[in-house]
Design a protein around this motif. Structure first.
Motif, PDB file in Angstrom:
ATOM      1  N   PRO A   1       0.757  -1.286  -0.074  1.00 41.70           N
ATOM      2  CA  PRO A   1       0.075   0.019  -0.066  1.00 41.70           C
ATOM      3  C   PRO A   1       0.724   1.211   0.003  1.00 41.70           C
ATOM      4  N   ASP A   2       2.034   1.327   0.562  1.00 39.24           N
ATOM      5  CA  ASP A   2       2.802   2.530   0.643  1.00 39.24           C
ATOM      6  C   ASP A   2       3.549   2.729  -0.515  1.00 39.24           C
ATOM      7  N   CYS A   3       3.601   1.793  -1.669  1.00 37.29           N
ATOM      8  CA  CYS A   3       4.538   2.014  -2.835  1.00 37.29           C
ATOM      9  C   CYS A   3       3.741   2.843  -3.682  1.00 37.29           C
ATOM     10  N   MET A   4       4.568   3.989  -4.474  1.00 37.82           N
ATOM     11  CA  MET A   4       4.003   4.876  -5.052  1.00 37.82           C
ATOM     12  C   MET A   4       3.386   4.414  -6.325  1.00 37.82           C
ATOM     13  N   LEU A   5       4.175   3.554  -7.015  1.00 38.14           N
ATOM     14  CA  LEU A   5       3.683   2.860  -8.460  1.00 38.14           C
ATOM     15  C   LEU A   5       2.766   1.634  -8.203  1.00 38.14           C
ATOM     16  N   ARG A   6       2.128   1.381  -7.217  1.00 37.93           N
ATOM     17  CA  ARG A   6       1.190   0.419  -6.910  1.00 37.93           C
ATOM     18  C   ARG A   6       0.183   0.320  -8.120  1.00 37.93           C
ATOM     19  N   VAL A   7      -0.177  -0.706  -8.815  1.00 38.96           N
ATOM     20  CA  VAL A   7      -1.001  -0.962  -9.496  1.00 38.96           C
ATOM     21  C   VAL A   7      -2.386  -1.440  -8.639  1.00 38.96           C
ATOM     22  N   THR A   8      -3.625  -0.745  -9.160  1.00 35.52           N
ATOM     23  CA  THR A   8      -4.651  -0.993  -8.150  1.00 35.52           C
ATOM     24  C   THR A   8      -5.471  -1.869  -8.682  1.00 35.52           C
ATOM     25  N   GLY A   9      -5.413  -2.252 -10.041  1.00 34.70           N
ATOM     26  CA  GLY A   9      -6.315  -3.510 -10.616  1.00 34.70           C
ATOM     27  C   GLY A   9      -5.961  -3.810 -11.866  1.00 34.70           C
ATOM     28  N   LEU A  10      -6.493  -4.873 -12.326  1.00 34.65           N
ATOM     29  CA  LEU A  10      -6.274  -5.398 -13.596  1.00 34.65           C
ATOM     30  C   LEU A  10      -6.621  -4.472 -14.765  1.00 34.65           C
ATOM     31  N   SER A  11      -7.716  -3.359 -14.297  1.00 39.60           N
ATOM     32  CA  SER A  11      -7.957  -2.531 -15.387  1.00 39.60           C
ATOM     33  C   SER A  11      -6.985  -1.557 -15.583  1.00 39.60           C
ATOM     34  N   ALA A  12      -6.178  -1.449 -15.056  1.00 44.08           N
ATOM     35  CA  ALA A  12      -5.073  -0.404 -15.100  1.00 44.08           C
ATOM     36  C   ALA A  12      -4.100  -0.979 -16.207  1.00 44.08           C
ATOM     37  N   LEU A  13      -4.046  -2.121 -16.571  1.00 48.26           N
ATOM     38  CA  LEU A  13      -3.305  -2.802 -17.431  1.00 48.26           C
ATOM     39  C   LEU A  13      -3.518  -2.670 -18.876  1.00 48.26           C
ATOM     40  N   LYS A  14      -5.009  -2.196 -19.144  1.00 56.21           N
ATOM     41  CA  LYS A  14      -5.527  -1.970 -20.508  1.00 56.21           C
ATOM     42  C   LYS A  14      -4.475  -1.035 -21.279  1.00 56.21           C
ATOM     43  N   PRO A  15      -4.372  -1.508 -22.450  1.00 57.34           N
ATOM     44  CA  PRO A  15      -3.206  -0.761 -23.286  1.00 57.34           C
ATOM     45  C   PRO A  15      -3.373   0.500 -23.545  1.00 57.34           C
ATOM     46  N   ASP A  16      -2.747   1.527 -23.278  1.00 57.43           N
ATOM     47  CA  ASP A  16      -2.705   2.924 -23.717  1.00 57.43           C
ATOM     48  C   ASP A  16      -1.686   3.089 -24.630  1.00 57.43           C
ATOM     49  N   GLY A  17      -2.006   3.393 -25.846  1.00 54.09           N
ATOM     50  CA  GLY A  17      -1.193   3.558 -27.173  1.00 54.09           C
ATOM     51  C   GLY A  17      -0.277   4.689 -26.936  1.00 54.09           C
ATOM     52  N   LYS A  18      -0.317   5.894 -26.478  1.00 55.08           N
ATOM     53  CA  LYS A  18       0.320   7.105 -26.503  1.00 55.08           C
ATOM     54  C   LYS A  18       1.569   6.510 -25.265  1.00 55.08           C
ATOM     55  N   LEU A  19       1.156   6.010 -24.280  1.00 54.14           N
ATOM     56  CA  LEU A  19       1.975   5.689 -23.224  1.00 54.14           C
ATOM     57  C   LEU A  19       2.974   4.450 -23.815  1.00 54.14           C
ATOM     58  N   ILE A  20       2.392   3.722 -24.470  1.00 57.38           N
ATOM     59  CA  ILE A  20       3.364   2.580 -24.915  1.00 57.38           C
ATOM     60  C   ILE A  20       4.300   3.063 -25.964  1.00 57.38           C
TER      61      ILE A  20
END
Length: 464
Positions: free
Chosen positions: A219-238
């Protein structure tokens, strides 16, 4: 009036020197322990097993470097968002790098699982049936570990983006311990041979991957992934991640592609040549560790205290250190020359019409050329190399910019000592005897070559 002279205490005691040297050796040995353990423990199965493992390892190293470069691209993008105080975008970038590495590693793993025989045949040609069987076994389980390697590299890069490099170091240590213990149990205890070595590597990478991902989800990690929905591909970031990661992957992979080409060429000479090349590469890497550590130690005790002194002081200190090391070698090993074994294939003449050449006369310049290419790549294509060039121009300004000058200089000394060790090995093979003073005349020649080629020019020194 008499004056009393105060006793002069040594700057470093013997215990202090040992305390400095042993961690340096251990730190450098950690990076090669997995490959060394696999080669040493599988050697009990036979030369065909060593050959198969070494061929696959050359491909595995290339894949690891590519995935590490992709992870670095993600870390760069994530750290930019962290620096701009955009935690939401930083988390999104962290999720995307996990998606990119997971997708890439799964695709590569699937390709290798399905087409491992064709890949091995295409790269290494018609190798012996036993070597191919061992290589396919090791390749299959190595491919299954690619997703763990990819996610581990992604997690470690994200921790480095947060300024925490201890996590990856401790995970690497755990991975080494699990791999060595697994090798010992599966190879020697259960007599599983190459399968045991591959399983140990698979389990050790899975453990390291799970540990890093578990810590990343705290929980104290700044870059914690909150759920599987966050792994949805984002073309610009990729695209941003790949814009950094792909060039870095090409740069990192070029040198390993050269080594893979050498392994492919060696495979045409037969099983014994493949095994000999694997053992020689592993052994030479291991033997260079003490030389690199001694070089770093010399910088620590002989050069760092004189960093701000006139350059003549550093020159005098260098001469003193060389005499000390030579004299210490005489005390420990005696000054008598000792013979060096020359492999038969290095001394068997090769006929070119009426001309006869010994392979050793061709091996030495070729290996020297490869080492120089590797050195140039480090100096001009890596961040430590950039720091070295900056320090050579203006050490004070470089220090003000936040570069850890002492650490970079120590790295340069370790690198130079490793190259000196490789040179000593080649010299001993060419003139088959060693003694503590064997480096004096080659050192004079190297100094003259550097002067003729231009001090500070690696290419010029090679030509000189």
């Amino acid at each position: 009036m008499s004056t009393t002279q105060k006793p002069i205490n040594p700057l470093f005691t013997r215990q202090a020197l040992v305390a400095l040297l042993l961690p340096l050796i251990a730190e450098q040995a950690l990076s090669v322990t997995i490959g060394l353990a696999d080669t040493l423990m599988v050697s009990s199965v036979g030369e065909a097993a060593v050959s198969g493992v070494s061929l696959v390892d050359s491909f595995n190293t290339l894949m690891i470097q590519v995935m590490s470069a992709l992870a670095t691209g993600g870390a760069v993008v994530t750290s930019q968002y962290i620096g701009h105080r955009e935690p939401k975008n930083a988390k999104a970038a962290a999720a995307q790098i996990l998606f990119v590495l997971a997708s890439f590693s799964l695709v590569v793993a699937a390709v290798v699982v399905v087409g491992r025989h064709a890949i091995l045949r295409g790269i290494f040609g018609a190798i012996d049936a036993d070597v191919m069987r061992y290589a396919e076994t090791y390749f299959l389980l190595s491919a299954l570990s690619y997703p763990f390697i990819g996610l581990y590299n992604a997690g470690a890069a994200l921790f480095r983006a947060q300024g925490n490099s201890k996590i990856s170091m401790m995970s690497s240590l755990v991975m080494n311990v699990v791999n060595i213990g697994g090798n010992a149990i599966l190879i020697f205890g259960f007599k599983m041979g190459v399968m045991g070595a591959a399983l140990a590597s698979l389990v050790s990478r899975a453990v390291a991957c799970c540990a890093v991902l578990f810590l990343l989800q705290k929980p104290d990690c700044m870059l914690r992934v909150t759920g599987l929905s966050a792994l949805k591909p984002d073309g610009k970031l990729i695209q941003r991640i790949l814009r950094v990661g792909i060039p870095a992957g090409i740069e990192n992979g070029m040198f390993q592609i050269g080594k893979l080409s050498v392994a492919s060429l060696t495979s045409t000479l037969g099983t014994a040549a493949i095994a000999a090349n694997a053992v020689a590469n592993t052994t030479s890497t291991f033997l260079n560790i003490p030389a690199s550590a001694v070089g770093i130690l010399v910088d620590r005790i002989a050069y760092r205290p004189l960093r701000d002194a006139p350059r003549i002081s550093a020159l005098i200190s260098a001469i003193a250190v060389s005499f000390f090391i030579e004299s210490l070698s005489v005390v420990v090993f005696s000054g008598l020359p000792r013979p060096v074994y020359q492999p038969e294939w290095l001394m068997t003449p090769i006929n070119f019409g009426h001309l006869k050449l010994l392979p050793i006369t061709l091996v030495v310049p070729v290996v020297s050329f490869v080492l120089v290419l590797g050195l140039l790549w480090i100096i001009h294509r890596t961040k430590p190399g950039l720091a070295m060039r900056a320090i050579s121009k203006d050490i004070e300004t470089t220090r003000l910019l936040g570069v850890r000058v002492d650490r970079i200089i120590a790295l340069a000394f370790g690198l130079g000592s490793a190259l000196a060790a490789a040179s000593g090995i080649m010299w001993a093979l060419r003139y088959p005897q060693i003694n503590p003073y064997m480096g004096i005349f080659p050192g004079f020649k190297a100094f003259i070559a550097a002067v003729l080629g231009g001090i500070g020019s690696i290419q010029g020194a090679m030509i000189g």
